[in-house]
Scaffold this motif. Structure first.
Motif, PDB file in Angstrom:
ATOM      1  N   PRO B   6      -2.837  -0.780  -5.263  1.00 17.77           N
ATOM      2  CA  PRO B   6      -2.328  -0.989  -3.909  1.00 17.77           C
ATOM      3  C   PRO B   6      -0.828  -0.695  -3.829  1.00 17.77           C
ATOM      4  CG  PRO B   6      -3.116  -3.054  -4.891  1.00 17.77           C
ATOM      5  CD  PRO B   6      -3.543  -1.946  -5.793  1.00 17.77           C
ATOM      6  N   LEU B   7      -0.476  -0.036  -2.754  1.00 23.10           N
ATOM      7  CA  LEU B   7       0.874   0.484  -2.617  1.00 23.10           C
ATOM      8  C   LEU B   7       1.466  -0.044  -1.315  1.00 23.10           C
ATOM      9  CD1 LEU B   7       2.841   2.763  -3.694  1.00 23.10           C
ATOM     10  CD2 LEU B   7       1.599   4.300  -2.183  1.00 23.10           C
ATOM     11  N   ARG B   8       2.745  -0.366  -1.319  1.00 25.08           N
ATOM     12  CA  ARG B   8       3.382  -0.859  -0.100  1.00 25.08           C
ATOM     13  C   ARG B   8       4.757  -0.221   0.040  1.00 25.08           C
ATOM     14  NH1 ARG B   8       4.266  -6.345   2.227  1.00 25.08           N
ATOM     15  NH2 ARG B   8       5.739  -6.695   0.551  1.00 25.08           N
ATOM     16  N   VAL B  10       8.101  -0.672   2.257  1.00 22.27           N
ATOM     17  CA  VAL B  10       8.693  -1.631   3.182  1.00 22.27           C
ATOM     18  C   VAL B  10      10.108  -1.213   3.536  1.00 22.27           C
ATOM     19  CG1 VAL B  10       9.266  -4.051   3.594  1.00 22.27           C
ATOM     20  CG2 VAL B  10       7.358  -3.459   2.100  1.00 22.27           C
ATOM     21  N   GLU B  30       6.389  -1.696   7.721  1.00 26.81           N
ATOM     22  CA  GLU B  30       5.692  -1.883   6.454  1.00 26.81           C
ATOM     23  C   GLU B  30       4.431  -1.029   6.476  1.00 26.81           C
ATOM     24  OE1 GLU B  30       4.858  -5.949   5.415  1.00 26.81           O
ATOM     25  OE2 GLU B  30       3.160  -5.282   4.210  1.00 26.81           O
ATOM     26  N   ARG B  32       0.947   0.504   4.170  1.00 33.00           N
ATOM     27  CA  ARG B  32       0.106   0.298   2.980  1.00 33.00           C
ATOM     28  C   ARG B  32      -0.703   1.559   2.694  1.00 33.00           C
ATOM     29  NH1 ARG B  32      -0.438  -5.153   1.814  1.00 33.00           N
ATOM     30  NH2 ARG B  32       0.705  -6.444   3.302  1.00 33.00           N
ATOM     31  N   THR B  33      -1.358   1.546   1.565  1.00 30.80           N
ATOM     32  CA  THR B  33      -2.166   2.695   1.154  1.00 30.80           C
ATOM     33  C   THR B  33      -3.076   3.157   2.287  1.00 30.80           C
ATOM     34  OG1 THR B  33      -2.262   1.571  -0.949  1.00 30.80           O
ATOM     35  CG2 THR B  33      -3.599   3.551  -0.732  1.00 30.80           C
ATOM     36  N   GLU B  35      -2.196   4.553   5.086  1.00 34.03           N
ATOM     37  CA  GLU B  35      -1.603   4.540   6.425  1.00 34.03           C
ATOM     38  C   GLU B  35      -0.620   5.679   6.630  1.00 34.03           C
ATOM     39  OE1 GLU B  35      -1.916  -0.188   7.452  1.00 34.03           O
ATOM     40  OE2 GLU B  35      -0.060   0.544   6.579  1.00 34.03           O
ATOM     41  N   GLU B  68       6.505  -0.924  -3.446  1.00 33.60           N
ATOM     42  CA  GLU B  68       5.822  -1.875  -4.323  1.00 33.60           C
ATOM     43  C   GLU B  68       4.498  -1.285  -4.765  1.00 33.60           C
ATOM     44  OE1 GLU B  68       5.144  -5.622  -2.436  1.00 33.60           O
ATOM     45  OE2 GLU B  68       7.236  -5.740  -1.766  1.00 33.60           O
ATOM     46  N   ILE B 188       0.485   6.962   1.134  1.00 33.50           N
ATOM     47  CA  ILE B 188       1.167   6.761   2.407  1.00 33.50           C
ATOM     48  C   ILE B 188       1.791   8.073   2.864  1.00 33.50           C
ATOM     49  CG2 ILE B 188       3.171   5.617   3.460  1.00 33.50           C
ATOM     50  CD1 ILE B 188       2.592   3.273   1.511  1.00 33.50           C
TER      51      ILE B 188
END
Lengths: 328, 213, 248
Positions: B6-8, B10, B30, B32-33, B35, B68, B188
């Motif tokens: 999982p990737l974020r 921000v 923000e 996430r994966t 998006e 992240e 992303i």
């Protein structure tokens, strides 16, 4: 807050009185010196300013490290302010030194180790300011000039190591202040190394003669600005082990002395002598000198902190203009 | 399909200034994966700068962008391998050929790619058979295609596209659509554009205006 | 490692958290090779520097022609000083190129996004060293031939030229990276570099004078030691400071 202000005020007044006292003492307390006359009083101004120059360089480098570490505008302001104050003191030390050298040694510049180091330091400061003015982006200006400042600081030990080795002796009184500088003069031998260098003067030993209690050396002298080769004959009293006749270098006011003789091997210890050695052994001069060091250090700290505050204020004002989009 | 960890991405209160001019004040988002964000706004509204900040190519005046993976924030040096950037500002070495450029960028990234891999990549972006031409001889459309090859070389999980279809013909636009669709599965995408037709790519749309206080 | 990653899909592997970090020296070598290839193709630095070196030496030999050893005992030190001045100024014209080119062609962003800063620094350092060694070789050969310099101890002179070049490159590569970001580049490079090179120049000139005069190796050991220390100190400092210069 008001306590701090009052303390600041008191410190400022104390500094003013202290410096005024030093100026008075420079002319009334410090005695005249043989061969130096009133020019000898310059030690009270010249040596502390030269010393503060190096202190300022170190302070600036420490602020630069802190800036790269924490990226705070205040550290950059400190580094610039210390460098600016240091540049001012550096220029003062250079000019006062050249003035003194011209009166007492007969030449404003002779690539003495300390002259070399202070000139390079002056160039480093100038380069630092040139770099700052060539960088438009504020953050980048702070960061890159801090890097240059530190990089320059890394080369300083090499300069301090190399400069004294450029010449075999220094005209500066009290060699002890600068590590590695030779105050001892240079041994020349008839059957070996005949040629040596004191300051920017090249010496060649041509012969040694004994005349009764005196040993007389024939020394060929070449120096910048001197068209012809000069022959000087300094002598040495064998019984007392002290230099006897000390001829002046042509066109200059410093002297060539024989400080040791080894007749069996044909060796002579030659050195140059400038008036002013042992200046600080007089206690009145010594204490005025120490007081001047403290006073100039205080002056430097006051100056650079004041300048740092001004720089920070300017920065804040510029930021406020950004925030409110005021016309520049 | 593989999504990886999982990737974020921000952005927290990002402000951008040029000298005394503030172009962007306090942007936060923000992602996430899977998006995609489309950033729109007039010229000079700070779209390109925002993308540069995401890629670590520009320092924001305030705020920060963090990446992240699995809940751990990456240091900027670690994040480099996750980032791909296509922009009119992206310039490659004009005195080298396309293949030489790609070989170089693969080598400094520590990837072992042979010529066939790179030629396949070039064919993917529509530059098949042009790998040995110097960039100086490339047209603007071909240069834009090569930018995609540069950005996709290391299969980045965060792809930032600044004016993705600029100078592209219809086939080029199809390429961009394909790239964005593929990126949706991998991570992303952030797109900066003025073209209203490109807003359809976005799950979110960020409209930047001229900032005033 | 992810068990699904098969050997042929090395590219896929880079999508996991810990991407394969490029080995430093491999990446640096790639930067070096790229710079050499670009330089050989464009000859931005090479032509300018070589012509500069030739003009300097010709200008010197035009003025210094009549000087002979029999008339002047200081000739070795004069020759050594002139040689190093020629090398220094040729270096000032060429060594900033590697970084300035990246900023001017605006390729720095692509490089920043792909390569580790240290790899960039090392690659550029090697490139500068190669370039400088070429400059030194050409300048010295021309100098010795055209000014009819008698080299008493060629081995020592070569060692000093090599050690001096290493020091020169260690000092100027970081400064080149700094000035590449500034608005006035050319003059600033010399202004920033010279004060830092002063100790190196003094030592190198004195050592080279000994070598030209034909003195033995023992007369140059001190100079070589100082040059080695200088190189190591500045190289180490550069490695620590370069990240701060290279960041955007």
């Amino acid at each position: 807050m008001s306590d701090r202000l009052r303390l600041d005020q008191a410190a400022k007044i104390l500094l003013g009185v202290w410096m005024a006292g030093i100026v008075v003492a420079m002319f009334l307390v410090v005695p005249q010196y043989v061969g130096l006359g009133d020019a000898g009083r310059i030690i009270i101004l010249h040596v502390p300013t030269a010393w503060i120059t190096t202190v300022a360089f170190a302070v600036s480098a420490v602020y630069s490290i802190r800036y790269l570490w924490k990226r705070r505008a205040s550290d950059d302001a400190g580094a610039v302010a210390a460098a600016e104050a240091g540049f001012l003191f550096c220029a003062l030390a250079t000019v006062s030194g050249m003035w003194f050298a011209n009166i007492v040694w007969g030449t404003p510049w002779n690539w003495d180790p300390r002259e070399t180091t202070i000139l390079i330091l002056l160039l480093i400061y100038a380069a630092y300011f040139a770099l700052r003015s060539a960088l438009d982006d504020v953050e980048r200006r702070r960061r890159l000039s801090a890097v240059y400042n530190l990089f320059a600081a890394v080369t300083m030990p090499f300069l301090l190591f190399v400069a004294p080795r450029m010449a075999e002796s220094t005209l500066h009184p009290n060699c002890a202040f600068i590590q590695g500088s030779h105050c001892d003069g240079i041994w020349l031998e008839l059957n070996g190394a005949r040629v040596g260098q004191l300051g920017d003067v090249v010496l060649a030993l041509q012969g040694i003669e004994q005349r009764g209690d005196l040993a007389v050396a024939q020394v060929e002298v070449r120096m910048p600005g001197l068209r012809e080769v000069a022959l000087l004959t300094p002598s040495f009293e064998l019984s007392s082990g002290k230099p006897a006749d000390r001829p002046e270098f042509p066109g200059q006011q410093f002297l060539l002395a024989v400080e040791g003789v080894d007749l069996t091997n044909g060796r002579v210890l030659l050195n140059m002598e400038a008036p002013g050695t042992g200046l600080l052994s007089n206690s009145r001069t010594f204490w005025t000198f120490m007081a001047a060091n403290i006073g100039f250090l205080g002056l430097f700290i006051w100056l650079y902190r004041l300048r740092a505050d001004v720089l920070l204020l300017q920065d804040r004002l510029a930021r406020r203009e950004v925030a409110y989009e005021l016309p520049a | 399909m593989r999504m990886g960890e999982p990737l974020r991405l921000v952005a927290n209160d990002v402000a951008i200034e040029y000298g005394a001019r503030r172009v962007l004040a306090g942007v936060s988002f923000e992602l996430r994966t899977g998006e995609t964000l489309v950033v729109t706004g007039a010229n000079g509204s700070g779209k390109s700068s925002l993308l540069r900040v995401i890629c670590g190519l520009q320092r924001p005046a305030r705020g920060m962008v963090t990446i992240e993976v699995n809940g751990t924030v990456l240091r900027p040096s670690e994040a480099l391998h996750l980032l791909g950037w296509v922009a009119p500002d992206l310039h490659l070495y004009r005195e080298l050929t396309a293949l030489e450029n790609l070989t170089f960028f693969a080598a400094v990234r520590g990837m072992r790619c042979n010529r066939a891999d790179l030629e396949a990549l070039l064919a993917d972006v529509g530059l098949g058979g042009r790998g040995d031409d110097l960039l100086a001889a490339y047209s603007s459309g071909m240069t834009q295609r090569l930018r995609y090859a540069y950005a996709l070389l290391h299969h980045p999980r965060i792809l930032t596209l600044d004016e993705p279809t600029v100078t592209f013909d219809a086939r080029g636009v199809a390429l961009v659509e394909q790239v964005i669709a593929r990126q949706r599965e991998r991570g992303i995408t952030v797109i900066a554009t003025n073209d209203p037709r490109e807003e359809r790519f976005g799950d979110y749309i960020l409209r930047l205006g001229r900032e005033r206080l | 490692m992810d068990p699904r990653v098969s050997p042929q899909s090395t590219v896929e592997a880079s999508t996991t958290t810990a991407p394969p970090k490029a080995p430093l020296l491999t990446a640096a070598w790639a930067v070096f090779r790229k710079d050499v290839r670009s330089e050989l193709r464009t000859r931005y630095a090479l032509n300018a520097i070589l012509l500069f070196a030739v003009s300097t030496v010709v200008a010197m030999s035009l003025g210094m022609g009549p000087l002979t050893t029999s008339r002047n005992a200081d000739l070795p030190i004069i020759h050594a000083a002139l040689l190093w001045v020629a090398i220094l100024f040729a270096a000032f014209t060429g060594l900033a190129r590697a970084f300035v080119q990246e900023e001017e062609a605006r390729t720095a962003a692509a490089l920043r996004l792909s390569a580790r800063p240290t790899a960039v620094f090392l690659g550029k350092l090697w490139f500068n060293l190669a370039l400088l060694l070429l400059i030194v070789a050409v300048t010295t050969t021309l100098f010795v031939v055209m000014l009819r310099v008698q080299v008493g101890n060629p081995g020592l002179l070569a060692a000093l030229l090599l050690a001096g070049s290493l020091g020169l490159v260690a000092a100027t590569t970081l400064i080149a990276a700094i000035i590449a970001r500034a608005s006035v580049k050319g003059a600033l490079f010399a202004v920033l570099s010279f004060p830092l090179l002063a100790p190196l120049l003094v030592v190198a000139i004195q050592g080279s004078a000994n070598a030209l005069a034909g003195r033995g190796w023992e007369s140059g050991v001190g100079a070589l030691q100082v040059l080695a220390g200088y190189t190591i100190a500045l190289f180490t400092a550069s490695l620590f400071l370069f990240n701060n210069v290279w960041e955007p």
